[in-house]
Design an enzyme around this catalytic site. Sequence first.
Site, PDB file in Angstrom:
ATOM      1  N   ASP A  15       0.846  -1.195   0.000  1.00 20.94           N
ATOM      2  CA  ASP A  15       0.000   0.000   0.000  1.00 20.94           C
ATOM      3  C   ASP A  15       0.881   1.245   0.000  1.00 20.94           C
ATOM      4  O   ASP A  15       1.639   1.482   0.942  1.00 20.94           O
ATOM      5  CB  ASP A  15      -0.908   0.019   1.219  1.00 20.94           C
ATOM      6  CG  ASP A  15      -2.037  -0.996   1.125  1.00 20.94           C
ATOM      7  OD1 ASP A  15      -2.298  -1.485   0.014  1.00 20.94           O
ATOM      8  OD2 ASP A  15      -2.655  -1.301   2.166  1.00 20.94           O
ATOM      9  N   GLY A  24      -6.624  -9.646   1.834  1.00 21.74           N
ATOM     10  CA  GLY A  24      -6.286 -10.951   2.398  1.00 21.74           C
ATOM     11  C   GLY A  24      -5.207 -10.854   3.452  1.00 21.74           C
ATOM     12  O   GLY A  24      -5.346 -11.389   4.564  1.00 21.74           O
ATOM     13  N   GLY A  35     -22.117   1.215  12.804  1.00 23.11           N
ATOM     14  CA  GLY A  35     -21.950  -0.101  13.407  1.00 23.11           C
ATOM     15  C   GLY A  35     -22.050  -1.227  12.403  1.00 23.11           C
ATOM     16  O   GLY A  35     -21.484  -1.158  11.305  1.00 23.11           O
ATOM     17  N   ASP A  60     -11.553  -4.863   7.123  1.00 24.10           N
ATOM     18  CA  ASP A  60     -10.837  -6.143   7.187  1.00 24.10           C
ATOM     19  C   ASP A  60     -10.622  -6.561   8.639  1.00 24.10           C
ATOM     20  O   ASP A  60     -10.728  -7.740   8.986  1.00 24.10           O
ATOM     21  CB  ASP A  60      -9.495  -6.035   6.468  1.00 24.10           C
ATOM     22  CG  ASP A  60      -9.654  -5.779   4.977  1.00 24.10           C
ATOM     23  OD1 ASP A  60     -10.646  -6.263   4.407  1.00 24.10           O
ATOM     24  OD2 ASP A  60      -8.792  -5.099   4.394  1.00 24.10           O
TER      25      ASP A  60
END
Length: 365
Positions: free
Chosen positions: A69, A97, A283, A312
């Site tokens: 990233d 992932g 939420g 994630d």
Amino acid sequence: MSGIQISPPPTHTHYQPPPHKSNTFITANPTQSLSFRNARNRKLPLLCFSANPSSSPPPLVVVGSANADIYVEIERLPKEGETVTAKTGQTLAGGKGANQAACGGKLSYPTYFVGQVGEDAYGKLISKALQNGGVRLDHLNTVGSAPTGHAVVMLQSDGQNSIIVVGGANMSCWPDTLPDGDLEVVRNAGIVLLQREIPDSVNIQVAKAARSAGVPVIFDAGGMDAAIPQELLNFVDIISPNESELGRLTGMATESFEEITQAAGKCHKLGVKQVLVKLGAKGSALFIEGEEPIQQPAIPAKTVLDTTGAGDTFTAAFAVALVEGKSKKESLRFAAAAASLCVQVKGAIPSMPDRKSVLDLLNHR
């Protein structure tokens, strides 16, 4: 969630999956919590939210993407034809992932990552970050014919981000048939996590292998903006989109909770019995076919520095709690706490909280 006990900080163990799935498996009844059972259907002791979980539970297995990233901090997004100057820039390990695997590892749960990187500096960066997080990399493949996937993350001053992804090794060079070793670790998992930053054909093979062994599959809908093959949905136990992903998946509005409920109902008609919707600052909600939705408010963060990786973190923390035998409501709360801590730190993998931090937050609420 009161009365959670915290024992001394854990040490990571090198978990080896059992050689035969008949020794340990998990039943996935959409209307009940997941529970550990052996081949004679005798219920085994459930794990608790301690700071040091059992050293030999079936692992969390994440099959998915690994990216470098490239972060740039900007005041605002550039307009068409405009150049803006970034305040800072850095490169960190990420990818949906790898993020989810790192979260499992940092929560001190035995976690395997199945994915691909290139023979380049980005690949080494990702491998090191995952190793430092306690993730087992026995099934991380290095390919010579594609670069490591990478993403440009444009982080704005309010903590929101826009991301451009280059697939690289995540989207190419996968074998037509996955190696038996990769499928075996899937069959011996407690829960398998999938996302949409690798080819659908890979996800389908993994989901089929998991279903054949009675292993639940949680499918994060983030990634490719394309129709999800019905063949994949047939083998998914829980699909987890955010609001916009749910809208794209169903072609329905998702502005209000009523609209989100109706869109989740369409997912049920597609064959997925459980829909876990991430609602950001509002939420989350778990929609189980035939039951009332389970809602979880967001746990407020002191400051929001970067939302990258929060979804994630939420999904992986939910999976960890669920595979440890907690109820779905408790798992949602555990995940909410993990996500709240995540947004207070810049970066994806660097922002993943450890188990003690999550438990401390829950204990002081």
